[in-house]
Design an enzyme around this catalytic site. Sequence first.
Site, mmCIF file in Angstrom:
data_model
loop_
_atom_site.group_PDB
_atom_site.id
_atom_site.type_symbol
_atom_site.label_atom_id
_atom_site.label_comp_id
_atom_site.label_asym_id
_atom_site.label_seq_id
_atom_site.Cartn_x
_atom_site.Cartn_y
_atom_site.Cartn_z
ATOM 1 N N LEU A 121 2.072 -4.102 -8.274
ATOM 2 C CA LEU A 121 3.306 -3.603 -8.889
ATOM 3 C C LEU A 121 4.078 -2.789 -7.858
ATOM 4 O O LEU A 121 3.485 -2.056 -7.065
ATOM 5 C CB LEU A 121 2.988 -2.700 -10.084
ATOM 6 C CG LEU A 121 2.432 -3.355 -11.350
ATOM 7 C CD1 LEU A 121 2.080 -2.271 -12.364
ATOM 8 C CD2 LEU A 121 3.427 -4.338 -11.944
ATOM 9 N N GLY A 139 -3.119 -1.560 -2.546
ATOM 10 C CA GLY A 139 -3.597 -0.344 -3.219
ATOM 11 C C GLY A 139 -2.901 -0.097 -4.542
ATOM 12 O O GLY A 139 -3.380 0.688 -5.365
ATOM 13 N N HIS A 140 -1.766 -0.759 -4.745
ATOM 14 C CA HIS A 140 -0.951 -0.460 -5.931
ATOM 15 C C HIS A 140 -0.600 -1.763 -6.636
ATOM 16 O O HIS A 140 0.509 -2.248 -6.495
ATOM 17 C CB HIS A 140 0.319 0.294 -5.511
ATOM 18 C CG HIS A 140 1.036 0.971 -6.647
ATOM 19 N ND1 HIS A 140 1.862 0.295 -7.506
ATOM 20 C CD2 HIS A 140 1.044 2.253 -7.061
ATOM 21 C CE1 HIS A 140 2.376 1.144 -8.396
ATOM 22 N NE2 HIS A 140 1.879 2.332 -8.146
ATOM 23 N N PHE A 141 -1.490 -2.381 -7.431
ATOM 24 C CA PHE A 141 -2.865 -1.977 -7.609
ATOM 25 C C PHE A 141 -3.752 -3.170 -7.225
ATOM 26 O O PHE A 141 -3.287 -4.308 -7.333
ATOM 27 C CB PHE A 141 -3.123 -1.611 -9.078
ATOM 28 C CG PHE A 141 -2.318 -0.417 -9.545
ATOM 29 C CD1 PHE A 141 -2.810 0.864 -9.352
ATOM 30 C CD2 PHE A 141 -1.091 -0.591 -10.164
ATOM 31 C CE1 PHE A 141 -2.082 1.959 -9.803
ATOM 32 C CE2 PHE A 141 -0.363 0.505 -10.597
ATOM 33 C CZ PHE A 141 -0.853 1.784 -10.411
#
Lengths: 154, 93
Positions: free
Chosen positions: A44, A37-39
């Site tokens: 990251l 989800g990140h990203f």
Amino acid sequence: MLLEYFQMIDTVTGVDREAQSLSARAAVPDESPVFEGHFPGHPLMPGVLLIETMAQASGFLVLALNGFERMPFLAGVKEGKLRTFVEPGAVLDIEATLEHDGSGFAVTRAKIESADQAICNANLTFRTMPFPKPDFAVMIRERAREIGLEDERV
Amino acid sequence: MTTPTFETVAEIISETCELPREEISPQSHAIDDLGIDSLDFLDIVLAIDKKFGINIPLEAWTKEVNSGTAPAEQYFVMENLCARIDELVAAKG
């Protein structure tokens, strides 16, 4: 590091009780559900988890200095600076120094470097209080042992 | 007339909590009048500890107030807080 379990410290590499500081190391995993989800497509390390990493190093420092008698809970983040991106696989060198040991609270300065490059730093405030239950203290001591932190009193 | 301790503490509170200095008087109650919350109070205690070279026993004070063995005014009204600070400084020697 196991990001999804909030295990941010791999190894405590040193505790200087005179300087009231602790150094630790952690490797950002190559893969983690967090990166989904990140990203998506551009993984990251989330900045909040870098703050958490500094908080955990600081917390273990406070625990080491108080003989594991009181649990530090993060209460404040000041002057938090996230200086550069951290990608999967990075090895982090974390350092925490006790700034002030107050009555029921503690203040630390913490920073993270990777390959000698400054990653982030912050001043952190903790409330220190008795462990909420015995099992909690046992769990924290066990985790401290796993990362190589002895629980001897200063 | 105010004391040097009061002036120093009022300055710390004004800066920490962004309160106008003139709103802080020796009779001000830190919580009831100035609206200082517990986290801001930690910052104030930190600054006082450092400025005066003492360690305010905040936890013991809080325990006394919560258990009813001491009135909150004893520690949290400015002139009383400053008197406690002066006592701690004197005890330091």
